[in-house]
Scaffold this active site. Sequence first.
Site, mmCIF file in Angstrom:
data_model
loop_
_atom_site.group_PDB
_atom_site.id
_atom_site.type_symbol
_atom_site.label_atom_id
_atom_site.label_comp_id
_atom_site.label_asym_id
_atom_site.label_seq_id
_atom_site.Cartn_x
_atom_site.Cartn_y
_atom_site.Cartn_z
ATOM 1 N N HIS A 1 -6.731 -2.379 -11.805
ATOM 2 C CA HIS A 1 -6.959 -3.541 -10.947
ATOM 3 C C HIS A 1 -7.008 -3.147 -9.485
ATOM 4 C CE1 HIS A 1 -6.141 -7.313 -8.794
ATOM 5 N NE2 HIS A 1 -6.584 -7.935 -9.868
ATOM 6 N N CYS A 2 -6.141 -2.238 -9.077
ATOM 7 C CA CYS A 2 -5.923 -1.988 -7.648
ATOM 8 C C CYS A 2 -7.138 -1.408 -6.940
ATOM 9 C CB CYS A 2 -4.726 -1.054 -7.454
ATOM 10 S SG CYS A 2 -3.148 -1.787 -7.905
ATOM 11 N N ILE A 3 -7.712 -0.332 -7.460
ATOM 12 C CA ILE A 3 -8.737 0.395 -6.714
ATOM 13 C C ILE A 3 -10.113 -0.273 -6.781
ATOM 14 C CG2 ILE A 3 -9.825 2.630 -6.323
ATOM 15 C CD1 ILE A 3 -6.796 2.405 -5.689
ATOM 16 N N ASP B 1 -9.109 -4.750 -5.755
ATOM 17 C CA ASP B 1 -8.384 -5.271 -4.602
ATOM 18 C C ASP B 1 -9.101 -5.109 -3.261
ATOM 19 O OD1 ASP B 1 -6.527 -5.936 -6.452
ATOM 20 O OD2 ASP B 1 -4.970 -4.561 -5.763
ATOM 21 N N PRO B 2 -9.706 -3.941 -2.950
ATOM 22 C CA PRO B 2 -10.371 -3.830 -1.646
ATOM 23 C C PRO B 2 -11.484 -4.848 -1.440
ATOM 24 C CG PRO B 2 -10.001 -1.659 -2.576
ATOM 25 C CD PRO B 2 -9.686 -2.652 -3.654
#
Length: 419
Positions: A259-261, A264-265
Site C-alpha cells: 500500500h505504502c509505495i 500513498d504518494p
Amino acid sequence: MTKTLVVMGQGYVGLPLAQAASAAGYRVRGYDITDSLVAALNAGTSHVDDLSDADVATMLAQGYAATTDPGVIAEADVVVICVPTPLGDDGGPDLRAVEAATTSAAEHLAPGTVVILESTTYPGTTEDRVLPILMTSGLRLDDGFFLAFSPERVNPGFPEYGITNTPKLVGGVTPASGERAVAFYSAFVDTVVPLSGAKEAEMAKLLENTYRHVNIALVNEMARFSHDLGIDIWEVIRGAATKPFGFQAFSPGPGVGGHCIPIDPNYLSFQVRKTLGYQFRFVELAQEINNSMPGYVATRIGDLLNEQGKALNGAKVLLLGVTYKPDIADQRESPAVPLAKILREKKADVSFHDPYVERWRIDGAPLDRVPDLDEAVATADVVVLLQNHRSYDVTGLAARSTSFFDTRGVAAGESTHRL
C-alpha cells in the site's frame, strides 16, 4: 481503573496496535465490519502475517475481543481508526471507509473520548473530513472529545521493528488533543514524537513513503540503462553503499507493491494538483518508472528466450514469489500480477510458486501453485525470481534452471541473469 480502547479496523495496522495496547493493560475491543474476520479472531485465528494464532490467543486471555457492534465505542476512552484508504477512481484516496468509521464513532461517542486517525491520507483529512463528522455527535472539540492524527508505521515481515520500538508521530488538531494522544501512545510506545499539528503528521507519513518511491524509481531507471551499458548495477550499489555518509542504498526490482509505495504518494500528488493547480512532478515521474518495470522484466524474459532460440509464445515461464514483500503472504499491489498479465498476453505458459500462496489470482482467474518445485524448475524455459523468500535455496534453484532471471540481485552462476 482499566481504560478501554476501541480499534476500528482489524487489519495489518489495527490488529498489531490492539496487541500492543492489550499487553499494556488496556481493555481492547477490535471493531471490524467483516463477520468472518471477527469470528476467526475470537476463535484465536490470526489473518495477519506478523501475528501468530498464539499471539491472538494471548490477546484474548488479556481481555481482547473482536466485535462487529459499533456500540462498544460508547465505552471507549480512546478510539483509533485504522481502516483502508485505497486509491479512488479520481486518483485521490477513497475515504469512504474512514468516513463510515468516523460516522459510527460519532453516533456512539462518549464525552472525553480521544479519537485518533491512523489511516494514511492527504494533509487536511483529519481537520476537514473527520472533525466535522465527529461534531455531529453534539460534542465539541477539546471539550467533549479530542482529535489527532498518528501515521501508522507498520513494516510487515520485519519483526525487529514493531509498534513499541518504532517512534510514533502524533499531531493533534489542537495542542490539548495532541497531549491526550501522546499520553495514550506513551503507555506502550518507547518513543512518541509530538508534531505541531495533524497536517504535519499527515504530511510526514507521505514524505516517508514518497522518499522511498522516488529513490526506488531512480535505481530502477539506472538498472535499465546500466544493463544496456554492460554495467552490473548490483556491484554499483554494493560499492556506493560503502560510503558512510550522504548515501542510502535502494535496490531495483520488478516493480513496487504493497500500500505504502505505489499508493500513498499519489494522495499527495492528487491533493497538490487539486488544491494548488500544479503537478508534483517527482511523484508522477516515479510512478511512471516504477509502473513500467513489469513490462521491462517481460522484455528481458523475451530476450533471454531469444538467446536460446525460443519464442515467448508457448514458453514455460515459472515465477518464484508473487507476494509484494519477502516472507509474508500479503499480495497487495504486487508487481507479479501485471507481469503475469503481460506474459499471458504474449501467449507464455505462466506458472508460479510461492511458499505463502497456494492459489493466486490473475485478473480474477485462479492459478494453483506448482505441486513440485523441483520438477517445475527442471521443465521451465525460464525461472524468474520475483521475491526472495528466505525458504528459497536461490543458488540451488539457479543451478538447476535452464535459464534463471534474478530480479533481486541475489543469485550467481552460469545460468543466472540479473536485472
